[in-house]
Design a protein around this motif. Structure first.
Motif, PDB file in Angstrom:
ATOM      1  N   ALA A 117     -27.255  23.178   4.354  1.00 47.30           N
ATOM      2  CA  ALA A 117     -27.330  22.102   3.360  1.00 47.30           C
ATOM      3  C   ALA A 117     -28.099  20.905   3.902  1.00 47.30           C
ATOM      4  O   ALA A 117     -28.874  20.262   3.174  1.00 47.30           O
ATOM      5  CB  ALA A 117     -25.927  21.681   2.941  1.00 47.30           C
ATOM      6  N   GLU A 118     -27.896  20.609   5.185  1.00 42.99           N
ATOM      7  CA  GLU A 118     -28.622  19.494   5.794  1.00 42.99           C
ATOM      8  C   GLU A 118     -30.123  19.788   5.816  1.00 42.99           C
ATOM      9  O   GLU A 118     -30.946  18.903   5.576  1.00 42.99           O
ATOM     10  CB  GLU A 118     -28.100  19.255   7.216  1.00 42.99           C
ATOM     11  N   PHE A 119     -30.482  21.041   6.078  1.00 45.71           N
ATOM     12  CA  PHE A 119     -31.897  21.433   6.070  1.00 45.71           C
ATOM     13  C   PHE A 119     -32.468  21.333   4.655  1.00 45.71           C
ATOM     14  O   PHE A 119     -33.610  20.934   4.460  1.00 45.71           O
ATOM     15  CB  PHE A 119     -32.048  22.860   6.609  1.00 45.71           C
ATOM     16  N   ALA A 120     -31.644  21.670   3.666  1.00 45.91           N
ATOM     17  CA  ALA A 120     -32.111  21.660   2.274  1.00 45.91           C
ATOM     18  C   ALA A 120     -32.296  20.250   1.732  1.00 45.91           C
ATOM     19  O   ALA A 120     -33.203  19.988   0.944  1.00 45.91           O
ATOM     20  CB  ALA A 120     -31.131  22.425   1.393  1.00 45.91           C
ATOM     21  N   THR A 121     -31.434  19.319   2.156  1.00 47.83           N
ATOM     22  CA  THR A 121     -31.464  17.977   1.579  1.00 47.83           C
ATOM     23  C   THR A 121     -32.115  16.941   2.480  1.00 47.83           C
ATOM     24  O   THR A 121     -32.443  15.846   2.022  1.00 47.83           O
ATOM     25  CB  THR A 121     -30.033  17.506   1.255  1.00 47.83           C
ATOM     26  N   GLY A 122     -32.295  17.267   3.764  1.00 50.40           N
ATOM     27  CA  GLY A 122     -32.884  16.310   4.696  1.00 50.40           C
ATOM     28  C   GLY A 122     -34.405  16.318   4.642  1.00 50.40           C
ATOM     29  O   GLY A 122     -35.025  17.025   3.842  1.00 50.40           O
ATOM     30  N   THR A 123     -35.000  15.526   5.513  1.00 47.16           N
ATOM     31  CA  THR A 123     -36.453  15.466   5.616  1.00 47.16           C
ATOM     32  C   THR A 123     -36.919  16.534   6.593  1.00 47.16           C
ATOM     33  O   THR A 123     -36.656  16.449   7.791  1.00 47.16           O
ATOM     34  CB  THR A 123     -36.921  14.089   6.111  1.00 47.16           C
ATOM     35  N   VAL A 124     -37.574  17.551   6.068  1.00 43.04           N
ATOM     36  CA  VAL A 124     -38.073  18.654   6.884  1.00 43.04           C
ATOM     37  C   VAL A 124     -39.560  18.445   7.143  1.00 43.04           C
ATOM     38  O   VAL A 124     -40.344  18.251   6.208  1.00 43.04           O
ATOM     39  CB  VAL A 124     -37.834  20.013   6.198  1.00 43.04           C
ATOM     40  N   ARG A 145     -35.406  19.166  17.515  1.00 41.01           N
ATOM     41  CA  ARG A 145     -35.712  18.779  16.133  1.00 41.01           C
ATOM     42  C   ARG A 145     -35.399  19.964  15.215  1.00 41.01           C
ATOM     43  O   ARG A 145     -36.283  20.747  14.883  1.00 41.01           O
ATOM     44  CB  ARG A 145     -37.184  18.378  16.004  1.00 41.01           C
ATOM     45  N   PRO A 146     -34.156  20.100  14.798  1.00 42.61           N
ATOM     46  CA  PRO A 146     -33.782  21.267  13.995  1.00 42.61           C
ATOM     47  C   PRO A 146     -34.450  21.314  12.631  1.00 42.61           C
ATOM     48  O   PRO A 146     -34.508  22.371  12.017  1.00 42.61           O
ATOM     49  CB  PRO A 146     -32.261  21.131  13.873  1.00 42.61           C
ATOM     50  N   ASN A 147     -34.946  20.178  12.145  1.00 42.23           N
ATOM     51  CA  ASN A 147     -35.593  20.157  10.828  1.00 42.23           C
ATOM     52  C   ASN A 147     -37.106  20.088  10.943  1.00 42.23           C
ATOM     53  O   ASN A 147     -37.781  19.491  10.107  1.00 42.23           O
ATOM     54  CB  ASN A 147     -35.066  18.986   9.993  1.00 42.23           C
TER      55      ASN A 147
END
Length: 228
Positions: free
Chosen positions: A150-157, A183-185
């Protein structure tokens, strides 16, 4: 690399993934988590050596995963449509000691979407995430991998496309800069110019600047000015 080669050959004797292998023999069973975890592993391996084989294999497995496990009501079943006939096909969505297949599948499709520009991957991942919205908010420790997805989907990638001669020092310096820190995203793709067949869409139509190895930093395939 040896492990990936083994999984893509010994555990795909007829072109379909299997769960386990012993002494040259495979079981017939396979589950959603097997596909999703292998896709994630191949994407990490691709970002390590930028061999298009790993990306292409991840893409092929993702399409196969969707075909065999998709639930039209959202998310995925744990068992394949062409597997053993069951009274009820299981669909476990809770992360336990190991992540649920659905959480892994959502994360895998989200990451693939950043390299391929395929909106259907992101749509399927978001439909899966909707399954756990209420549960994850109430019991977050039981949905840890879901929250990561969810963090990957809603964060700044950030999408980083690096083009240039792959063995050149200046190309490696750009790669090292992208890897400098956790930097996971951030998803990174790299390629010669022009890209070989099977390369991610992220590196296509990315010219060199002044003939030098070049990096493009993008969000949603919209890029800043390239740098050398």
């Amino acid at each position: 690399t040896r492990n990936a080669e083994f999984l893509l050959t010994a555990l795909r004797p007829d072109g379909k993934l299997r769960r386990s292998w012993r002494d040259g023999k495979t079981t017939k069973e396979v589950f959603l988590e097997d596909y999703a975890a292998l896709i994630l592993g191949l994407l990490e391996l691709y970002q390590t050596d930028f061999n298009n084989k790993w990306f292409s294999s991840a893409l092929e497995l993702a399409d196969e995963m969707i075909q065999r496990f998709n639930d039209p009501s959202g998310g995925f079943f744990d068992t394949p449509a062409d597997g053993e006939s069951l009274l009820v096909r299981p669909k476990d969505i809770q992360d336990n000691a190991t992540p649920s297949g659905n959480a892994l599948a959502a994360e895998a499709l989200l990451k693939l979407s950043t390299l391929t520009e395929r909106g259907d991957f992101r749509d399927r991942a978001e439909s899966a995430l909707r399954l756990v919205t209420g549960f994850a908010a109430q019991y977050p420790t039981g949905f840890a991998r879901w929250l990561s997805a969810a963090e990957f989907a809603t964060g700044t990638v950030k999408q980083v496309a690096i083009v240039g001669e792959m063995g050149a020092e200046e190309t490696q310096r750009l790669v090292n800069a992208a890897r400098a820190g956790y930097r996971p995203n951030v998803m990174v793709a790299a390629s010669e110019v022009p890209p070989e067949e099977g390369a991610p869409a992220l590196v296509k139509d990315r010219p060199l600047v002044d003939g030098k190895s070049t990096a493009y930093v993008c969000e949603g395939f919209v890029c800043l000015q390239p740098v050398t």
